[in-house]
Enzyme design. Structure first.
Site, short mmCIF file in Angstrom:
data_model
loop_
_atom_site.label_atom_id
_atom_site.label_comp_id
_atom_site.label_asym_id
_atom_site.label_seq_id
_atom_site.Cartn_x
_atom_site.Cartn_y
_atom_site.Cartn_z
CG ASP A 16 -0.11 -0.08 2.52
OD1 ASP A 16 0.86 -0.86 2.55
OD2 ASP A 16 -0.45 0.63 3.48
CD GLU A 17 -0.92 4.75 3.05
OE1 GLU A 17 -1.82 5.56 3.29
OE2 GLU A 17 -0.12 4.34 3.92
#
Lengths: 657, 657
Positions: free
Chosen positions: A285-286
């Site tokens: 993620d991210e």
């Protein structure tokens, strides 16, 4: 809680006393023995009756029947159903395997109640199975390290509400928490000494298994991996050195070097052996691409391979990663961002983005589970989490339009306890009791959604959970004592009972710089419950009063009692708040509570007389309430809204309809 | 608490914040490192500030100076003194060895307080050393098994109040709690599976040592030894078989057979190695000679050896035993009964009989310590224990007449937690906080004996102890919740706050037969505190009111607030009490509390008006109070006595003087 799929009340009740005994019919193994031992211990604690694990009896209180043993490694599709029948003469618990027995025993524990004749279980016939096979809780142990004793009592809590997956977020920028024998600098240099040894992890996984809980490890890459680079800077996309003290950078792995994959192959081989579960979470993620953008070698690699965006590069990384994970006989999982058409349909997507993202994945053939709406660190009330359904049918492009096969790919959900703002001291109260509402959403039939009933049962479960050693209630008391430095904290409790922490990610403002993960979390915001039961109950009173046309004197009397308590509380609390640095910041809140309550009492006076309050007064009051509803000391006074309703109503029928 | 022997307050205060650091000057070893780690953990918990154990700093907050290491095995005469000087710029802790450092660190922890500027330690200069070298707590783990986690938190509590001996009562009729590798049937057949392994014991002893606490094992023989005979019936004075289920007999060892001594020699050899302390307690109390009287072989042995009484036979046994214990390099200890001129002066006598018995032993050349007056299971108030001094100078034949050398033989005392009526759930509240008052008696100078000051400090210590994980306060809440089966237990607490358990050994009446050690201990008597702070404080109010000549309106108002709460409580509690079998028995107490409080209010009305109450009314009231002071549900209503004082005073000045 969670509510079983079918419950039929019967006549009579079964006594739970010293003669309690268990008979096992049918299949029998050591896993079942341990399950019964844990159950008998919990029943003893709950009733205060010292019961023995092994009791032979011609007339057993509880008869357990199961057909076959559990899988060597608990599978997602393993049958978790059970049937529990209680009559005045005995209880019968039947399940295909000990996993269902575990769930049925938890149901039985919740049914035990004290009556004029002693502890009993009311007669009932229950058939039960989960709606979703994946019902998880993510615990982040990277931002703040959480020791085993705290994790274990949370496993006990999960088992009590029939959750079956601990998603263990084991690495992130702030810490790498697992001993690696192949790459010891990971835990030695990336954890500040706070990590789990492999022996401890094996023991912990066994503890979880005995409670019907799978343990899914997450090692978040290629982003969120600062802590890896302290010991192994060559993995990063910029040359090191890297230190544990945050430097504000968001370093990420270099997906263009073969040495990265060689490292990950060996690392995942080691971890795949340590963690028996079939799933292996790689985060994903991210991903902040700044380091990729700044590295000419990575840029030329992207051009050479025809990659246009950092997403393409991450997809390439994930493809390579997926091959490694598969090679070590695991199914790869990741967050929404890993979804890319180049990845095989075997991967599982965990959505923090929402049901649409999940439905989209399902349509593309990917399995998925929902975490959007289940983030416990956002400080939402239980009711808001409760309303979130993985199969949301209200949104046009979500689950409503999925085929049955596509729907089956939505395997459940996971609540998430991200640990920016929790410590071993207050993590329990940030998870419980709200997590039980999410557990019910994931276990019980979709149509179980009465919020009033949920809160009633949540309250009961919350009390039960304390028998497991969870400190979600007692820890607040300790923290209030610390802040006050005195024995008598009754007035402080009155205030703490009606405030809530700020919501979502507004506690920290990035303009202040990076979060300091070594800062003390000993303020009021750290001690209070994420949700104020007292304020909600007061709001319910105001609703009921409004529904009575502002006529019900009994309700009015109850409201007055609370309002008088709140109005007079600041006078009792004032000098205490001055004496403690930790309490000075809540001084304005205490004063505002008094003012707010006084406004409520005045409004009640007019309502009681059925006489409209003067507009000038009301305008002033409403302006004042606009002030008291403001954030102070990172807290909100939760009784402002219901008092405002009273003030508005005091305008009289013409105005307030 | 305990109060240091010399305290001089200074000017200013030392801030305790994130910059906290420790420097070690002089001697340094791993024991000191561990001591500092434990201290820093406790300071972190207490303040909520995450502190690191190792901090180098040019300007350390705390400087530790010690001269030499601890003895390999902690000795009775080892120096425990320390000096602690705190100024605005730093704290200095100096001690001859790490044992004194441990005590000084506990003093420092107690001095930390929250202020408007944060956590601080007020400037102070302390010189401190114990009055007695032996300051113990006996915990009986035979009657009810107490697991390690509970024992460990009690060790933490002992360290906090500078007690230095855990007297571990490891065997008795009801259970043999230690793994014996030489005689495995002892723990296998004599413990119902509840015993400590030798590995666990070694780890536990190390844990105690790190807190400056010696562990003295007691194996009670020749009486109190039923549990031995289940596995080894040949040791008994009557042929077996013996079963764990009590048969009402009081079997004792046969001191006439050589095989008994052969067994004990091997057994003590094993235990002497397991327990490093120099002292070995053989019990020796309450020897019931019935089995000896009934055994013709024993009777002829006695005749052959010219023994007239069973005491003579026990003395013979003890002489033989003492030789065995000495052979294995231990000093033998026992209860009063072992005192006999035939035994060497090296043995140590523990007196449950009183100071005269102790003084007599000292005069005969024996060392001794006092437990009379320190029995925590008698449910006395802290003040009563506090008044008991091992060197009681008020009794003609006690310490007053001892020579200095004889006085030196009185080495201290031990509080005793006999476990007939405690479980892991409520043992903490039966030990704490009262044990801290005994700890002060044994540590602080004899002239420290102000009861009001003691209770003020006891209250503060009680709060601090909860940071160590002790459950003496929280567990009562859990137990009240269990009894009530509801979340709101506020009215139940009001009642629980003003009752106390019956005193001394009156809970059980032997005419009911033997105590059933498997019975649930989940009644109100098991939950409430041994001492009602609330009732004592109310009594203090009545005293102060009387001293004001029944004129002080502020005190009157405080009393009225309590009395109104108590008068109205039964109405709130009544239906709850009916709904639970566990609470029905306290129904009369709840009603009596209302009646008693009403009588108090009426008396106050007359006193307030300075008008004598009618004699007929008063007579009725006093008769009623005679009823409400009676034992009910094995409890006493502790506010009856102060209310009675008010009623009597309401007769007016002529009568009440």
């Amino acid at each position: 809680m969670p509510m079983p799929s079918s419950v039929q009340a019967g006549m009579g009740q079964l006594a739970i006393d010293r003669s309690f005994s268990i008979a096992v019919a049918g299949f029998h193994d050591s896993s079942l023995d341990r399950a019964l031992r844990v159950f008998v211990d919990e029943l003893s604690r709950q009733t205060g009756i010292p019961l023995k694990t092994k009791s032979a009896s011609a007339n057993p209180t509880l008869t357990i029947t199961t057909d076959h043993g559990r899988e060597a490694v608990q599978r997602l599709s393993e049958d978790e159903s059970y049937e529990l029948t209680v009559t005045g003469s005995g209880a019968k618990l039947t399940a295909p395997n000990p996993l269902g027995i575990l769930h049925g025993l938890q149901t039985l524990l919740q049914l035990v109640e004290i009556t004029p004749t002693g502890f009993v279980v009311p007669a009932v016939a229950i058939k039960d199975q989960p709606r979703f096979p994946w019902r998880g809780l993510l615990i982040d142990v990277s931002r703040h390290f959480i020791p085993f004793d705290v994790l274990k009592r949370n496993l006990d809590g999960m088992a009590a509400v029939k959750m079956n997956v601990l998603h263990w977020h084991l690495s992130d920028d702030q810490g790498f928490r697992v001993e690696s024998k192949k790459f010891p600098r990971l835990h030695e240099m990336g954890s500040e000494g706070l990590y789990y040894t492999q022996d401890e992890i094996r023991e912990f996984i066994a503890y979880a298994r005995d409670r019907g809980i799978r343990v899914v490890p997450e090692f978040d890459i290629p982003g969120h991996s600062h802590s890896w680079f302290v010991g192994y800077p060559d993995l990063a996309s910029s040359p090191g050195p890297y230190a544990m003290e945050g430097d504000g950078l968001d370093p990420i792995m270099d997906p263009t070097r073969e040495s990265t994959y060689k490292f990950l192959d060996k690392f995942i081989e080691e971890m795949a052996k340590l963690f028996p579960d079939s799933y292996f979470h790689i985060g994903g993620d991210e991903v902040d691409g700044k380091q990729w953008d700044a590295n000419p070698q990575i840029q030329s690699f992207m051009r050479a391979h025809g990659m246009k965006t950092n997403q393409d590069l991450q997809a390439y990384f994930n493809q390579r990663l997926e091959k490694i994970v598969s090679k070590h006989h695991k199914i790869m999982m990741g967050w929404d961002e890993i979804l890319h058409p180049d990845l095989p349909r075997t991967i599982v997507v965990q959505s923090w983005r929402g049901q649409e993202s999940l439905a989209k994945a399902a349509r593309q053939g990917y399995s998925g589970l929902l975490s959007y709406g289940y983030y416990l660190d956002l400080m939402w009330p239980a009711s808001r989490h409760y309303a979130v359904d993985p199969m949301d049918t209200t949104k046009s492009d979500a689950a409503a339009t999925l085929s049955p096969a596509e729907k089956n790919r939505i395997v459940g959900g996971e609540s998430c306890m991200w640990a920016e703002w929790v410590t071993p001291e207050n993590i329990d109260s940030h998870i419980w009791p709200r997590n039980a509402a999410i557990a019910e959403r994931l276990w019980s039939p979709q149509e179980i959604n009465d919020v009033g009933s949920m809160y009633t049962r949540l309250n009961a479960v919350s009390l039960d959970l304390e028998w497991l050693g969870l400190t979600h209630r007692s820890s607040r008391m300790h923290m209030l004592h610390r802040m006050a430095g005195t024995e008598d904290i009754s007035a402080l409790r009155v205030l703490a009972d009606v405030v809530e922490p700020v919501k979502d990610y507004t506690r920290w403002d990035d303009s202040k710089g990076a979060i300091d993960f070594h800062a003390p979390l000993n303020r009021m915001i750290d001690a209070v419950y994420p949700e104020s039961d007292r304020a909600r109950q007061f709001g319910d009173l105001v609703q009921a009063y409004a529904q009575s046309g502002y006529k019900d004197k009994a309700i009015e009397e109850q409201m007055r009692t609370w309002l008088v308590l709140w109005r007079d509380n600041d006078a009792k609390l004032h000098s205490l708040l001055q004496r403690s640095l930790l309490l000075q910041e809540v001084n304005p809140l205490s004063e505002d509570l008094a003012t707010t309550a006084a406004a409520g009492l005045l409004a009640l006076d007019y309502l009681d007389k059925s006489e409209p309050s003067p507009e000038a007064l009301r305008t002033l009051q409403l302006a004042m309430l606009d002030r008291t509803r403001m954030r102070q000391a990172d807290l909100f006074l939760m009784v402002v809204a219901p008092v405002e309703q009273l003030v508005k109503a005091s305008a009289g029928p013409a105005q307030h309809n």
